[in-house]
Design a protein around this motif. Structure first.
Motif, PDB file in Angstrom:
ATOM      1  N   PHE A   1       0.707  -1.040   0.007  1.00  0.00           N
ATOM      2  CA  PHE A   1      -0.094   0.088   0.012  1.00  0.00           C
ATOM      3  C   PHE A   1       0.874   1.017   0.148  1.00  0.00           C
ATOM      4  O   PHE A   1       1.996   1.217   0.331  1.00  0.00           O
ATOM      5  CB  PHE A   1      -1.010  -0.264   1.313  1.00  0.00           C
ATOM      6  CG  PHE A   1      -0.178  -0.048   2.506  1.00  0.00           C
ATOM      7  CD1 PHE A   1      -0.254   1.312   3.123  1.00  0.00           C
ATOM      8  CD2 PHE A   1       0.418  -0.840   2.986  1.00  0.00           C
ATOM      9  CE1 PHE A   1       0.426   1.543   4.487  1.00  0.00           C
ATOM     10  CE2 PHE A   1       0.878  -0.932   4.389  1.00  0.00           C
ATOM     11  CZ  PHE A   1       0.945   0.334   5.106  1.00  0.00           C
TER      12      PHE A   1
ATOM     13  N   ILE B   1      -7.823   7.390   3.909  1.00  0.00           N
ATOM     14  CA  ILE B   1      -7.369   6.372   3.021  1.00  0.00           C
ATOM     15  C   ILE B   1      -8.426   6.176   2.028  1.00  0.00           C
ATOM     16  O   ILE B   1      -9.583   6.357   1.958  1.00  0.00           O
ATOM     17  CB  ILE B   1      -8.114   4.995   3.960  1.00  0.00           C
ATOM     18  CG1 ILE B   1      -7.126   4.920   5.231  1.00  0.00           C
ATOM     19  CG2 ILE B   1      -7.957   3.710   3.293  1.00  0.00           C
ATOM     20  CD1 ILE B   1      -7.625   3.579   6.180  1.00  0.00           C
ATOM     21  N   ASP B   2      -7.510   6.460   0.861  1.00  0.00           N
ATOM     22  CA  ASP B   2      -8.450   6.472  -0.500  1.00  0.00           C
ATOM     23  C   ASP B   2      -9.127   7.659  -0.571  1.00  0.00           C
ATOM     24  O   ASP B   2     -10.303   7.410  -1.019  1.00  0.00           O
ATOM     25  CB  ASP B   2      -8.976   5.043  -0.982  1.00  0.00           C
ATOM     26  CG  ASP B   2      -8.311   4.093  -1.100  1.00  0.00           C
ATOM     27  OD1 ASP B   2      -7.062   4.074  -1.636  1.00  0.00           O
ATOM     28  OD2 ASP B   2      -8.557   2.815  -1.111  1.00  0.00           O
TER      29      ASP B   2
ATOM     30  N   THR C   1      -9.800  -0.578  10.723  1.00  0.00           N
ATOM     31  CA  THR C   1      -9.927  -0.977   9.119  1.00  0.00           C
ATOM     32  C   THR C   1      -9.068  -1.831   8.569  1.00  0.00           C
ATOM     33  O   THR C   1      -8.019  -1.553   8.691  1.00  0.00           O
ATOM     34  CB  THR C   1      -9.829   0.616   8.460  1.00  0.00           C
ATOM     35  OG1 THR C   1     -10.607   1.306   8.937  1.00  0.00           O
ATOM     36  CG2 THR C   1      -9.990   0.335   6.824  1.00  0.00           C
TER      37      THR C   1
ATOM     38  N   GLU D   1      -4.269   0.537  -1.220  1.00  0.00           N
ATOM     39  CA  GLU D   1      -4.724   1.561  -0.533  1.00  0.00           C
ATOM     40  C   GLU D   1      -3.725   3.035  -0.504  1.00  0.00           C
ATOM     41  O   GLU D   1      -2.564   2.561  -0.694  1.00  0.00           O
ATOM     42  CB  GLU D   1      -5.121   1.218   1.030  1.00  0.00           C
ATOM     43  CG  GLU D   1      -6.392   0.730   1.161  1.00  0.00           C
ATOM     44  CD  GLU D   1      -5.820  -0.789   1.613  1.00  0.00           C
ATOM     45  OE1 GLU D   1      -6.770  -1.702   2.046  1.00  0.00           O
ATOM     46  OE2 GLU D   1      -4.663  -1.097   1.098  1.00  0.00           O
ATOM     47  N   SER D   2      -4.028   4.076  -0.572  1.00  0.00           N
ATOM     48  CA  SER D   2      -3.440   5.158  -0.333  1.00  0.00           C
ATOM     49  C   SER D   2      -3.719   5.856   1.018  1.00  0.00           C
ATOM     50  O   SER D   2      -4.987   6.464   1.065  1.00  0.00           O
ATOM     51  CB  SER D   2      -3.632   6.358  -1.680  1.00  0.00           C
ATOM     52  OG  SER D   2      -2.906   7.521  -1.140  1.00  0.00           O
ATOM     53  N   VAL D   3      -2.862   5.833   1.708  1.00  0.00           N
ATOM     54  CA  VAL D   3      -3.132   6.262   3.083  1.00  0.00           C
ATOM     55  C   VAL D   3      -2.151   7.474   3.517  1.00  0.00           C
ATOM     56  O   VAL D   3      -0.950   7.694   3.125  1.00  0.00           O
ATOM     57  CB  VAL D   3      -2.594   5.036   3.983  1.00  0.00           C
ATOM     58  CG1 VAL D   3      -2.805   5.519   5.591  1.00  0.00           C
ATOM     59  CG2 VAL D   3      -3.328   3.823   3.687  1.00  0.00           C
TER      60      VAL D   3
END
Length: 505
Positions: A21, A76-77, A87, A93-95
């Motif tokens: 991620f 997140i996203d 979660t 994902e983009s965090v």
């Protein structure tokens, strides 16, 4: 710093698929299904967010497991305010972190904390009542400082919208998938009821999923707690009369008996004829200066981190054990390679049960400090020392101890997660102020409602299991228009607290 536990002495890893991620422009890796906050912690990210007002650093384990956990809210996203500790990581994902400028590690807005004495609680809106324009400008400025209230992008907002699933009636709804809830659902199903079990976790089992010590089952056989939880969860999933809703939250308990449940697929309006509240309990924080620093963690989140996610909380820890399960957790930390600077017990030596300090820790020469009060945790972006002192002379400038550590684990007790019941206090049909003992068994409320396990004040896993099963049997016998009799359990059904303490539902 590698915090992953590659060889756990008591629990086999449940997650094996490694995924990638993106975190603030970097590519990190974790395991599918583990919390996003856990993956960040394992990668060495200690500061997960900043507090709203003073921009103090926040990390994992501060209030994880409580009804509202503000310590690890992430974007997140593109979706703001997502609880990282609840979660699961799926991969891709983009965090990024929130409430900081230019970044959470080095936050210039953290200078506000240096002048906290000059920034009183609250905000004096009366100062702007004569100038609406200034009031709106102040609101926008506070929004920037707090870091919340941003408008999500249209595609993010559209993704967050989920369809309603309509209304569904059920003879019994069980809220909470710990041992009490699972045992209650199984007993009620065996009694002929159709059951819907609602659990917030990704897998049923509750706190017992993180227990490696032996727990006595209903058949009298003692097995490791996580195996008992897995067995109960497998039986519930396989039972034809039980529907298990995981990653789902009961949002409230409203007039007309409506129980709205937020599920991954949408909002479901349940109308149960009977209700078993098995929402468990959660850790009570211990207030002291610096108790909110990253690295200061509650016992329950640490036990899950170690025994479920197979991640060490840090490299060198101090365990503050004001309850028996703190000693069991200290032994588990030692077994997975965490160096223990000391086990501190604020209680006087005479109040600590004989043999509470584990033999393995004594053999390893881990310092045991009974009767020592915690004075403060010291550090800037994370705890670096814990200052403790015995009662008495330190007030006159006597000696204190400064224990070098990067982790402080606090085991100060647990309290029932009774929010669902407290909501009904307004209607006057719930009473929660009656002193209770674990041996009393589950207690019942008007209208086919029972409470069992941690929500009923039970702290022993074996007792919670027995209480849940008894509550399920009694609910299966309940008829519309009658009240459940407060029949106690049979003699000997209640067990003694386990060495690791904490409840399992």
């Amino acid at each position: 710093m590698n915090l992953r536990i590659t060889t756990h002495p008591s629990a086999s890893p449940g997650r094996t698929r490694r995924v990638a991620f993106t975190f603030e422009g970097r590519t990190l890796h974790g395991y599918e299904g583990e919390p996003v906050a856990t993956a960040l912690h394992a990668a060495g990210v200690r500061v997960l967010s900043r507090s709203f007002k003073y921009h103090r650093p926040r990390g994992i384990g501060l209030t994880c497991g409580t009804p509202s956990c503000p310590g690890c809210q992430l974007t997140i996203d593109g979706q703001y305010g997502v609880p990282g500790c609840a979660t699961p990581l799926r991969g891709g994902e983009s965090v990024r972190r929130e409430r900081a400028w230019p970044g959470a590690d080095w936050d210039l807005l953290g200078a506000i904390d240096r002048f906290s004495a000059l920034v009183p609680a609250g905000f004096q809106f009366r100062l702007f009542r004569g100038s609406p324009r200034l009031a709106h400008l102040a609101e926008r400025l506070m929004g920037v400082i707090a870091g919340g209230g941003r408008t999500a992008a249209p595609e993010v907002a559209a993704r967050a919208l989920r369809p309603g699933l309509g209304e569904r009636r059920t003879p019994l709804a069980v809220v909470g998938g710990g041992v009490a809830g699972l045992a209650g659902a199984l007993a009620a199903a065996e009694g002929g009821l159709e059951v819907i079990l609602v659990d917030q976790g990704d897998e049923p089992g509750g706190a017992l999923r993180a227990e490696t010590r032996h727990v006595r089952g209903l058949d009298g056989v003692e097995v490791p707690g996580h195996r008992l939880a897995d067995g109960l969860a497998a039986r519930a999933r396989a039972h034809a009369s039980i529907t298990v809703l995981t990653a789902s939250t009961a949002l409230g308990w409203y007039e007309g008996g409506v129980l709205p449940v937020d599920t991954p697929d949408g909002l479901l309006a349940l109308r149960p004829d009977r209700l078993l509240v098995a929402t468990g309990d959660y850790d009570v924080p211990m207030p002291f200066p610096g108790s909110d620093l990253p690295g200061v963690m509650l016992a329950g989140p640490v036990q899950r981190l170690v025994n479920v996610d197979h991640v060490r909380p840090g490299e060198r820890a101090v365990v503050v054990a004001a309850e028996p399960y703190g000693y069991g957790l200290a032994e588990q930390l030692h077994a997975v390679g965490v160096a223990l600077a000391a086990v501190v017990d604020p209680r006087p030596r005479g109040e600590i049960p004989a043999g509470a300090f584990p033999e393995a820790l004594a053999a390893a020469r881990v310092p045991h400090l009974p009767g020592h009060a915690v004075r403060e945790a010291v550090g800037r972006r994370g705890v670096r020392r814990l200052v403790v002192a015995p009662p008495g002379p330190h007030d006159a400038g006597g000696p204190v101890m400064r224990l070098a550590c990067d982790t402080v684990v606090v085991a100060a007790g647990r309290r029932p997660a009774e929010e669902l019941l407290l909501q009904r206090l307004y209607h006057g049909d719930v009473t929660l102020d009656v002193p209770r003992d674990e041996a009393d068994g589950p207690y019942c409320l008007p209208g086919g409602v029972a409470v069992a396990g941690g929500a009923a004040g039970t702290t022993d896993p074996a007792t919670a299991l027995a209480h849940g099963a008894e509550a399920g049997r009694r609910l299966s016998r309940w008829k519309q228009g009658s009240d459940l009799p407060p029949t106690p359990l049979s003699p000997g059904a209640a067990g003694r607290p386990s060495p690791s303490g904490g409840t399992s539902d």
